[in-house]
Write a protein that holds these residues in place. Structure first.
Motif, PDB file in Angstrom:
ATOM      1  N   PHE A 176      -6.142  25.451 -36.099  1.00 28.19           N
ATOM      2  CA  PHE A 176      -6.513  24.056 -35.942  1.00 28.19           C
ATOM      3  C   PHE A 176      -7.809  23.787 -36.697  1.00 28.19           C
ATOM      4  O   PHE A 176      -8.712  24.622 -36.706  1.00 28.19           O
ATOM      5  CB  PHE A 176      -6.709  23.697 -34.467  1.00 28.19           C
ATOM      6  CG  PHE A 176      -5.489  23.894 -33.607  1.00 28.19           C
ATOM      7  CD1 PHE A 176      -4.445  22.992 -33.657  1.00 28.19           C
ATOM      8  CD2 PHE A 176      -5.390  24.976 -32.755  1.00 28.19           C
ATOM      9  CE1 PHE A 176      -3.318  23.171 -32.863  1.00 28.19           C
ATOM     10  CE2 PHE A 176      -4.272  25.171 -31.961  1.00 28.19           C
ATOM     11  CZ  PHE A 176      -3.235  24.259 -32.024  1.00 28.19           C
ATOM     12  N   PRO A 177      -7.934  22.624 -37.323  1.00 30.84           N
ATOM     13  CA  PRO A 177      -9.215  22.272 -37.953  1.00 30.84           C
ATOM     14  C   PRO A 177     -10.269  22.004 -36.890  1.00 30.84           C
ATOM     15  O   PRO A 177      -9.954  21.501 -35.801  1.00 30.84           O
ATOM     16  CB  PRO A 177      -8.876  21.014 -38.754  1.00 30.84           C
ATOM     17  CG  PRO A 177      -7.687  20.430 -38.063  1.00 30.84           C
ATOM     18  CD  PRO A 177      -6.907  21.584 -37.505  1.00 30.84           C
ATOM     19  N   ALA A 178     -11.506  22.335 -37.182  1.00 32.45           N
ATOM     20  CA  ALA A 178     -12.601  22.145 -36.214  1.00 32.45           C
ATOM     21  C   ALA A 178     -13.908  21.896 -36.953  1.00 32.45           C
ATOM     22  O   ALA A 178     -14.903  22.571 -36.729  1.00 32.45           O
ATOM     23  CB  ALA A 178     -12.721  23.354 -35.287  1.00 32.45           C
ATOM     24  N   ARG A 179     -13.903  20.933 -37.858  1.00 28.81           N
ATOM     25  CA  ARG A 179     -15.107  20.572 -38.589  1.00 28.81           C
ATOM     26  C   ARG A 179     -15.822  19.476 -37.795  1.00 28.81           C
ATOM     27  O   ARG A 179     -15.731  18.297 -38.088  1.00 28.81           O
ATOM     28  CB  ARG A 179     -14.746  20.094 -39.995  1.00 28.81           C
ATOM     29  CG  ARG A 179     -15.945  19.771 -40.859  1.00 28.81           C
ATOM     30  CD  ARG A 179     -16.829  20.978 -41.102  1.00 28.81           C
ATOM     31  NE  ARG A 179     -16.236  21.913 -42.050  1.00 28.81           N
ATOM     32  CZ  ARG A 179     -16.763  23.084 -42.345  1.00 28.81           C
ATOM     33  NH1 ARG A 179     -17.878  23.475 -41.745  1.00 28.81           N
ATOM     34  NH2 ARG A 179     -16.169  23.894 -43.206  1.00 28.81           N
ATOM     35  N   PHE A 180     -16.513  19.873 -36.748  1.00 24.65           N
ATOM     36  CA  PHE A 180     -17.179  18.944 -35.844  1.00 24.65           C
ATOM     37  C   PHE A 180     -18.691  19.038 -36.020  1.00 24.65           C
ATOM     38  O   PHE A 180     -19.217  20.026 -36.546  1.00 24.65           O
ATOM     39  CB  PHE A 180     -16.811  19.245 -34.393  1.00 24.65           C
ATOM     40  CG  PHE A 180     -17.199  20.628 -33.949  1.00 24.65           C
ATOM     41  CD1 PHE A 180     -18.403  20.866 -33.290  1.00 24.65           C
ATOM     42  CD2 PHE A 180     -16.371  21.716 -34.191  1.00 24.65           C
ATOM     43  CE1 PHE A 180     -18.761  22.135 -32.894  1.00 24.65           C
ATOM     44  CE2 PHE A 180     -16.720  22.996 -33.800  1.00 24.65           C
ATOM     45  CZ  PHE A 180     -17.924  23.203 -33.148  1.00 24.65           C
ATOM     46  N   GLN A 181     -19.384  18.008 -35.571  1.00 22.61           N
ATOM     47  CA  GLN A 181     -20.845  18.017 -35.567  1.00 22.61           C
ATOM     48  C   GLN A 181     -21.308  18.261 -34.136  1.00 22.61           C
ATOM     49  O   GLN A 181     -21.047  17.462 -33.241  1.00 22.61           O
ATOM     50  CB  GLN A 181     -21.393  16.693 -36.101  1.00 22.61           C
ATOM     51  CG  GLN A 181     -22.909  16.702 -36.282  1.00 22.61           C
ATOM     52  CD  GLN A 181     -23.399  15.510 -37.085  1.00 22.61           C
ATOM     53  OE1 GLN A 181     -22.616  14.738 -37.620  1.00 22.61           O
ATOM     54  NE2 GLN A 181     -24.707  15.359 -37.184  1.00 22.61           N
ATOM     55  N   LEU A 182     -21.988  19.368 -33.932  1.00 25.46           N
ATOM     56  CA  LEU A 182     -22.402  19.775 -32.586  1.00 25.46           C
ATOM     57  C   LEU A 182     -23.743  19.149 -32.233  1.00 25.46           C
ATOM     58  O   LEU A 182     -24.722  19.277 -32.973  1.00 25.46           O
ATOM     59  CB  LEU A 182     -22.503  21.294 -32.504  1.00 25.46           C
ATOM     60  CG  LEU A 182     -23.017  21.868 -31.179  1.00 25.46           C
ATOM     61  CD1 LEU A 182     -22.078  21.507 -30.031  1.00 25.46           C
ATOM     62  CD2 LEU A 182     -23.180  23.381 -31.269  1.00 25.46           C
ATOM     63  N   VAL A 183     -23.773  18.468 -31.090  1.00 21.17           N
ATOM     64  CA  VAL A 183     -25.003  17.952 -30.514  1.00 21.17           C
ATOM     65  C   VAL A 183     -25.064  18.463 -29.086  1.00 21.17           C
ATOM     66  O   VAL A 183     -24.098  18.346 -28.330  1.00 21.17           O
ATOM     67  CB  VAL A 183     -25.046  16.410 -30.530  1.00 21.17           C
ATOM     68  CG1 VAL A 183     -26.339  15.908 -29.914  1.00 21.17           C
ATOM     69  CG2 VAL A 183     -24.903  15.888 -31.954  1.00 21.17           C
ATOM     70  N   ALA A 184     -26.191  19.061 -28.719  1.00 20.09           N
ATOM     71  CA  ALA A 184     -26.334  19.648 -27.384  1.00 20.09           C
ATOM     72  C   ALA A 184     -27.636  19.173 -26.757  1.00 20.09           C
ATOM     73  O   ALA A 184     -28.582  18.785 -27.456  1.00 20.09           O
ATOM     74  CB  ALA A 184     -26.301  21.174 -27.460  1.00 20.09           C
ATOM     75  N   ALA A 185     -27.661  19.209 -25.433  1.00 20.78           N
ATOM     76  CA  ALA A 185     -28.861  18.812 -24.697  1.00 20.78           C
ATOM     77  C   ALA A 185     -29.079  19.789 -23.556  1.00 20.78           C
ATOM     78  O   ALA A 185     -28.124  20.337 -22.999  1.00 20.78           O
ATOM     79  CB  ALA A 185     -28.721  17.385 -24.161  1.00 20.78           C
ATOM     80  N   MET A 186     -30.349  19.999 -23.214  1.00 26.12           N
ATOM     81  CA  MET A 186     -30.685  20.905 -22.124  1.00 26.12           C
ATOM     82  C   MET A 186     -32.039  20.514 -21.541  1.00 26.12           C
ATOM     83  O   MET A 186     -32.831  19.816 -22.176  1.00 26.12           O
ATOM     84  CB  MET A 186     -30.736  22.351 -22.617  1.00 26.12           C
ATOM     85  CG  MET A 186     -31.778  22.613 -23.687  1.00 26.12           C
ATOM     86  SD  MET A 186     -31.868  24.337 -24.224  1.00 26.12           S
ATOM     87  CE  MET A 186     -32.657  25.083 -22.791  1.00 26.12           C
ATOM     88  N   ASN A 187     -32.270  20.958 -20.323  1.00 29.36           N
ATOM     89  CA  ASN A 187     -33.570  20.800 -19.698  1.00 29.36           C
ATOM     90  C   ASN A 187     -34.480  21.941 -20.143  1.00 29.36           C
ATOM     91  O   ASN A 187     -33.998  23.007 -20.529  1.00 29.36           O
ATOM     92  CB  ASN A 187     -33.428  20.791 -18.178  1.00 29.36           C
ATOM     93  CG  ASN A 187     -32.642  19.605 -17.672  1.00 29.36           C
ATOM     94  OD1 ASN A 187     -32.722  18.513 -18.234  1.00 29.36           O
ATOM     95  ND2 ASN A 187     -31.868  19.798 -16.617  1.00 29.36           N
ATOM     96  N   PRO A 188     -35.797  21.765 -20.060  1.00 27.22           N
ATOM     97  CA  PRO A 188     -36.690  22.852 -20.477  1.00 27.22           C
ATOM     98  C   PRO A 188     -36.783  23.988 -19.465  1.00 27.22           C
ATOM     99  O   PRO A 188     -37.277  25.069 -19.805  1.00 27.22           O
ATOM    100  CB  PRO A 188     -38.034  22.150 -20.647  1.00 27.22           C
ATOM    101  CG  PRO A 188     -37.965  20.969 -19.745  1.00 27.22           C
ATOM    102  CD  PRO A 188     -36.534  20.532 -19.740  1.00 27.22           C
ATOM    103  N   CYS A 189     -36.317  23.759 -18.249  1.00 23.69           N
ATOM    104  CA  CYS A 189     -36.379  24.787 -17.210  1.00 23.69           C
ATOM    105  C   CYS A 189     -35.319  24.475 -16.159  1.00 23.69           C
ATOM    106  O   CYS A 189     -34.685  23.413 -16.222  1.00 23.69           O
ATOM    107  CB  CYS A 189     -37.777  24.823 -16.574  1.00 23.69           C
ATOM    108  SG  CYS A 189     -38.174  23.332 -15.631  1.00 23.69           S
ATOM    109  N   PRO A 190     -35.098  25.343 -15.170  1.00 26.19           N
ATOM    110  CA  PRO A 190     -34.047  25.070 -14.174  1.00 26.19           C
ATOM    111  C   PRO A 190     -34.229  23.760 -13.423  1.00 26.19           C
ATOM    112  O   PRO A 190     -33.258  23.039 -13.168  1.00 26.19           O
ATOM    113  CB  PRO A 190     -34.138  26.277 -13.238  1.00 26.19           C
ATOM    114  CG  PRO A 190     -34.662  27.372 -14.092  1.00 26.19           C
ATOM    115  CD  PRO A 190     -35.624  26.722 -15.032  1.00 26.19           C
ATOM    116  N   CYS A 191     -35.476  23.417 -13.060  1.00 20.59           N
ATOM    117  CA  CYS A 191     -35.684  22.164 -12.329  1.00 20.59           C
ATOM    118  C   CYS A 191     -35.734  20.973 -13.265  1.00 20.59           C
ATOM    119  O   CYS A 191     -35.566  19.831 -12.833  1.00 20.59           O
ATOM    120  CB  CYS A 191     -36.951  22.229 -11.485  1.00 20.59           C
ATOM    121  SG  CYS A 191     -38.495  22.064 -12.422  1.00 20.59           S
TER     122      CYS A 191
END
Length: 499
Positions: A334-349
Motif C-alpha cells: 500500500f502507498p503511505a506517503r503521508f506527512q507525520l505530525v505528532a504532539a506530546m506533553n513535556p512530562c507525565p502530568c
C-alpha cells in the motif's frame, strides 16, 4: 441452460482482480454449495441470495446448485459476490437472459428483500473494469465514487429486480456521469483562528512547504491539536492522479466521501490503535491509517501513549513511502506517503516548564516518559518545537494572524520551485541528491559543522537539517542556502534535547 458465467471483482491489496462466478445446476437432491476459497461472509451469501430471489418474485430452483468462484487460489471476502451469484442462478435456470452478461461486471451485497447494499472498493473495481471495456453494475450507494474513474461505464442499481430488468431489456440502467468538481475548500479550520504561537505557526508553514514531519511538545491546552488540524488547509489541493490514488485507498475501507474529492486526507487515530490498525494488516490485508493518510496528514496526539512497537512500525514507511503487509495467503503493498505530525506533553502530568510551577514530576519520571520514544524515531522528525502556554493577557492582546489562504499561497510557490528543481518535495530527496541540491554557502557550512559537534547529530539528522534549510530558503525565494536558513533549521532540531 444449466451453466452460467458471471464476471465480478475481488479486492487484493490496492487491486481488484477479476473473478468469474460459475453457476451449475444439476439434477439430484436440492443443495447449494459454494467453492473457490470463500470466507465466512461469502458462504453466508447462500441464505441472502435464496431470500432475495424469492422476495424479488423469482423462483429459486430446487436442484443441486454448485457455485465456483474462480480462480480458486484467490481468497474471496465480503458480500460483493451476492449479486453475481444470484444472477448466475437466475440465468442458469432460464429466468434471466444471458446475452448481456458478456458486456457487464456485477458487484453488490443483497438484502433479504432484494435491495442492494454498498460494498467496499467501488472505485478500485471501477478503475479495473474500465480497462476491460465492460460496464460495471453496482449498488447506487457506490455510484458517486465509482464514477470518478474516468472512462469507466458505471451503472448504479437499487435492487436485484432492477438488474434483471436491465438484462432482459425491459428497463435499462442509466450510466452515472462523473460528479461535478467541488468548488472551494473546507476552510472552517483556518490558521487565523490560532492566537499567538508565532514560532509554531512558522514551523507549521515550513513543514507544509517541504512536507516535513513535525513534533510539537508543550503543556495541555496550548493549541497543539488546533495547529495540526490546520495543516491540511495549508497544502495545495491534489491533482487528478493523486486524488484518484487517495480516493481508491479510502474506497477500500468504505469511507470515501465524494464531496471531499481532491482534498487532502487528515487522519488522527487514538493512541490505543494497534499496529495493524496503524500500518495495515488482517488475514486479507487492508490499508491502515498511514495509507488512508496517503498524500495527506497523519496526526498522532499523545505520542508517548502509543505502544512503542506501534510507533517503531512507522520508521520504514516514513523513509520509503510504502508499506508491505505479508500474510500466509497473500502479500499486499500500500502507498503511505503521508506527512507525520505528532504532539506530546513535556512530562507525565503535562505541566513541566509552565509559569505556574504546577509540575510535580521527578526527573526520573520525565526521563521515563520521554524515553518511550526511541532515538531512531525522533531522528526521523524534521522539526521539533515547543508550544508554550500563553497567559490570558498574551492571548487577548494578540491580533488575528495570517489566514490559511495566505500561507497556502506561499507554500504553493515553494512546491512549484521544488518540482521544477528536483521533481518533488525536499523531504523526499534521496541521500545522494541532498548534498548537491541543499549544500549551503561557506558561512552556512561552518555554522552547520559547529552544530554537528554541539548536538552530536547523526548522518540522518545532518541530512534532515539540510532539507529543512533548503525549504526555508525556498520560502524566502533564495537560490542558495545561507546562514539564516541553516540557523533556523538547526533550531528546529534542538527540540526536547534543549529542555
Amino acid at each position: 441452460m444449466s451453466l452460467a458465467l458471471v464476471r465480478t471483482r475481488a479486492l487484493a491489496g490496492m487491486g481488484a482482480p477479476e473473478v468469474t462466478v460459475e453457476v451449475h445446476l444439476a439434477n439430484g437432491l436440492p443443495a447449494f454449495n459454494l467453492v473457490g476459497l470463500p470466507d465466512t461472509e461469502v458462504r453466508e451469501a447462500r441464505e441472502r441470495v435464496r431470500a432475495a430471489i424469492a422476495t424479488s418474485q423469482f423462483e429459486f430452483p430446487q436442484r443441486r446448485i454448485t457455485v465456483n468462484l474462480a480462480p480458486a487460489d484467490l481468497p474471496k471476502e465480503g458480500g460483493r459476490f451476492d449479486l453475481p451469484i444470484a444472477l448466475g442462478i437466475l440465468v442458469a435456470s432460464g429466468q434471466v437472459d444471458a446475452a448481456g452478461l458478456v458486456q457487464h461486471e456485477f458487484v453488490g451485497e443483497l438484502s433479504l428483500d432484494g435491495s442492494l447494499r454498498a460494498v467496499r472498493g467501488g472505485l478500485a473495481m471501477a478503475l479495473e473494469s474500465g480497462r476491460t471495456g465492460r460496464a460495471l453494475v453496482l449498488p447506487a450507494a457506490n455510484a458517486d465514487e465509482a464514477a470518478l474513474a474516468r472512462g469507466a461505464s458505471v451503472l448504479p442499481a437499487a435492487s436485484l429486480l432492477a438488474v434483471c430488468a436491465h438484462l432482459n431489456g425491459h428497463s435499462p440502467l442509466v450510466r452515472r456521469p462523473p460528479p461535478p468538481a467541488v468548488e472551494g475548500r473546507d476552510d472552517e479550520a483556518d490558521l487565523a483562528e490560532v492566537k499567538g504561537q508565532l514560532q509554531a505557526r512558522r514551523a507549521l508553514e515550513v513543514a507544509a512547504a517541504g512536507q516535513h514531519s513535525l513534533l510539537m511538545f508543550g503543556p495541555p491546552g496550548t493549541g497543539k491539536s488546533m495547529l495540526a488540524r490546520r495543516l491540511p488547509g495549508l497544502l495545495p489541493p491534489l491533482d487528478e492522479a493523486e486524488a484518484i490514488e487517495s480516493a481508491s485507498i479510502q474506497s477500500l475501507e468504505g469511507g470515501f466521501d465524494a464531496r471531499r474529492w481532491g482534498r487532502r486526507p487528515y487522519r488522527a487515530p487514538h493512541h490505543s490503535a494497534s499496529a495493524p490498525a496503524l500500518v495495515g494488516g488482517g488475514a486479507n490485508p487492508r490499508p491502515g491509517e498511514i495509507s488512508l493518510a496517503h498524500r495527506g496528514v497523519l496526526f498522532l496526539d499523545e505520542l508517548p501513549e502509543f505502544d512503542r512497537r506501534v510507533l517503531e512500525a512507522l520508521r520504514e514507511p516514513l523513509e520509503t513511502g510504502t508499506v508491505t503487509v505479508s500474510r500466509a495467503r497473500q502479500r499486499a503493498e500500500f502507498p503511505a506517503r503521508f506527512q507525520l505530525v505528532a504532539a506530546m506533553n513535556p512530562c507525565p502530568c503535562g505541566h513541566a516548564g509552565d509559569k505556574g510551577g504546577r509540575c510535580r514530576c521527578t526527573p526520573d519520571q520525565v526521563a521515563r516518559y520521554r524515553g518511550r520514544l526511541s532515538g531512531p524515531l525522533l531522528d526521523r522528525m524534521d522539526l521539533v518545537i515547543e508550544v508554550p502556554l500563553l497567559d490570558h493577557a498574551e492571548m487577548t492582546a494578540q491580533p488575528a494572524g495570517e489566514s490559511s489562504a495566505a500561507v497556502r499561497e506561499r507554500v504553493a510557490q515553494a512546491w512549484a520551485v521544488q518540482r521544477a528543481r528536483q521533481g518533488g518535495a525536499n523531504s523526499h530527496l534521496a541521500p545522494g541528491r541532498v548534498d548537491a541540491l541543499c549544500a549551503p554557502d561557506d558561512q552556512g557550512k561552518a555554522l552547520l559543522e559547529h552544530a554537528i559537534r554541539r548536538l552530536n547529530l547523526s548522518a540522518r539528522g545532518y541530512h534532515r537539517i539540510l532539507k529543512v534549510a533548503r525549504t526555508i530558503a525556498d520560502l524566502a525565494g533564495a537560490e542558495r542556502v545561507g546562514p539564516p536558513h541553516v540557523a533556523e533549521a538547526i533550531q528546529y532540531r534542538r527540540g526536547l534535547d534543549s529542555r
